[in-house]
Design an enzyme around this catalytic site. Structure first.
Site, PDB file in Angstrom:
ATOM      1  CB  SER A 125     103.990  51.425  17.379  1.00 49.48           C
ATOM      2  OG  SER A 125     104.130  52.301  18.459  1.00 49.48           O
ATOM      3  CG  ASP A 265     112.143  52.169  17.815  1.00 48.48           C
ATOM      4  OD1 ASP A 265     111.191  52.937  18.053  1.00 48.48           O
ATOM      5  OD2 ASP A 265     112.047  51.113  17.182  1.00 48.48           O
ATOM      6  CG  HIS A 292     108.477  54.256  16.399  1.00 42.80           C
ATOM      7  ND1 HIS A 292     108.695  53.274  17.347  1.00 42.80           N
ATOM      8  CD2 HIS A 292     107.121  54.390  16.310  1.00 42.80           C
ATOM      9  CE1 HIS A 292     107.530  52.862  17.820  1.00 42.80           C
ATOM     10  NE2 HIS A 292     106.564  53.508  17.204  1.00 42.80           N
TER      11      HIS A 292
END
Length: 313
Positions: A125, A265, A292
């Protein structure tokens, strides 16, 4: 037969930060034998910005399977590293908490551990955003890059979140809209509505793994970095990260790169695709049953894909 205990080393490295107002340190942990392995170390960059390393310790599966040394650390302002709560949004924090600050911190750690000439990098991320910026500068020691659920551009990220948001139950959408309009995003009702979104797109497991819970809870303990750089939530971004982009720089990433995301996601295909279209040596894998946190949601396949990339090339 029990699995042998992996060697672990914890430490801190001094990090000289202009305008910090106090001495700063970066805390790190090494799992495996850093300088006594046939494989180069894998440095893991956690997300947030503002969570901690704990939910990436699962990557030690790669150490167990292949002997890959794993380097974890808490970025400045988080976890076991120096906290600077006075550098919040109301006290000039937006000019202090910058991508360059964290790029400098990474360079400082690589230098301290004496691995700057030979290492691999995985970023999740925000950690992938940071890692992509590092890779685009073409450091000579970086050999492989893994971008896990990483957006190439925050404008595209916001567009993707807004589309996912329209698929939430209408009453949840109404709560989100109301509190964002009224400036009451710190309310319990708003947090509960955000939780509905997260259960669909952050982690789809019925019971969230403790490391994931602990990592996210760190924002509650000290939200200085997250709230200043990002804002109230993954889809309501008010901080300087809202203008972050790698659209022009991604082409400068010259090392073999693995792109990973999940079907559900937050990092939808639309936000990952620019990396795939720009990086010369790139492979993209989407995990069909993940959001995610694919390293938890599809742990076995995830480790196989990453292990093969790092070991077999």
């Amino acid at each position: 037969m029990s699995t042998p205990t992996l060697p672990q080393l914890e430490g801190t490295v001094a990090f000289n930060v202009k305008d910090a107002g106090e001495p700063c340190e970066t805390w790190y942990k090494v799992i495996g034998n850093l300088h006594d392995s046939k494989h180069r170390p894998l440095v893991a960059l956690h997300g947030g910005p503002g969570v901690t390393h704990v939910y990436l310790e699962i990557l030690s599966d790669l150490t167990k399977a292949h002997g890959i040394p794993l380097v974890l650390y808490d970025q400045l302002g988080n976890g076991n590293s120096t906290h600077l709560r006075e550098k919040d949004k109301s006290h000039g924090g937006e000019s202090f908490w910058t991508e360059q600050l964290f790029l400098d911190e990474l360079d400082n750690l690589l230098e301290h551990l004496k691995i700057k000439d030979d290492y691999d990098l995985i970023g999740h991320s925000w950690g992938g955003m940071l890692g992509s910026g590092h890779a685009a500068s073409q450091p000579k020691g970086l050999k492989h890059l893994i971008l896990l659920s990483t957006p190439a551009d925050m404008g595209l990220w916001v567009d993707a979140q807004n589309l996912l948001r329209t698929k939430l139950p209408q009453d949840v959408q109404d709560v989100l809209d109301k509190h964002e309009k009224d400036g009451t995003t710190d309310s319990d009702e708003y947090a509960a509505a955000v939780g509905v979104f997260y259960a669909r797109h952050l982690c789809t497991l019925a019971e969230w793994p403790t490391p994931v819970v602990d990592a996210l809870r760190s924002i509650e303990v000290d939200g200085t970095v997250y709230n200043t750089m990002n804002g109230p939530s993954e889809f309501y971004i008010t901080g300087p990260l809202k203008s972050w982009t790698m659209l022009d720089e991604a082409k400068n990433i010259s090392v073999p790169t693995l792109l990973l995301n999940g079907r559900y996601d937050e990092a939808q295909d639309s936000v990952v695709a620019p990396f795939f279209n720009s990086i010369p040596l790139v492979k993209w894998v989407t995990f069909a049953e993940s959001s995610h946190m694919s390293h938890f949601e599809e742990r076995e396949r995830f480790m196989q894909v990453v292990g093969d990339f790092l070991v077999k090339g």
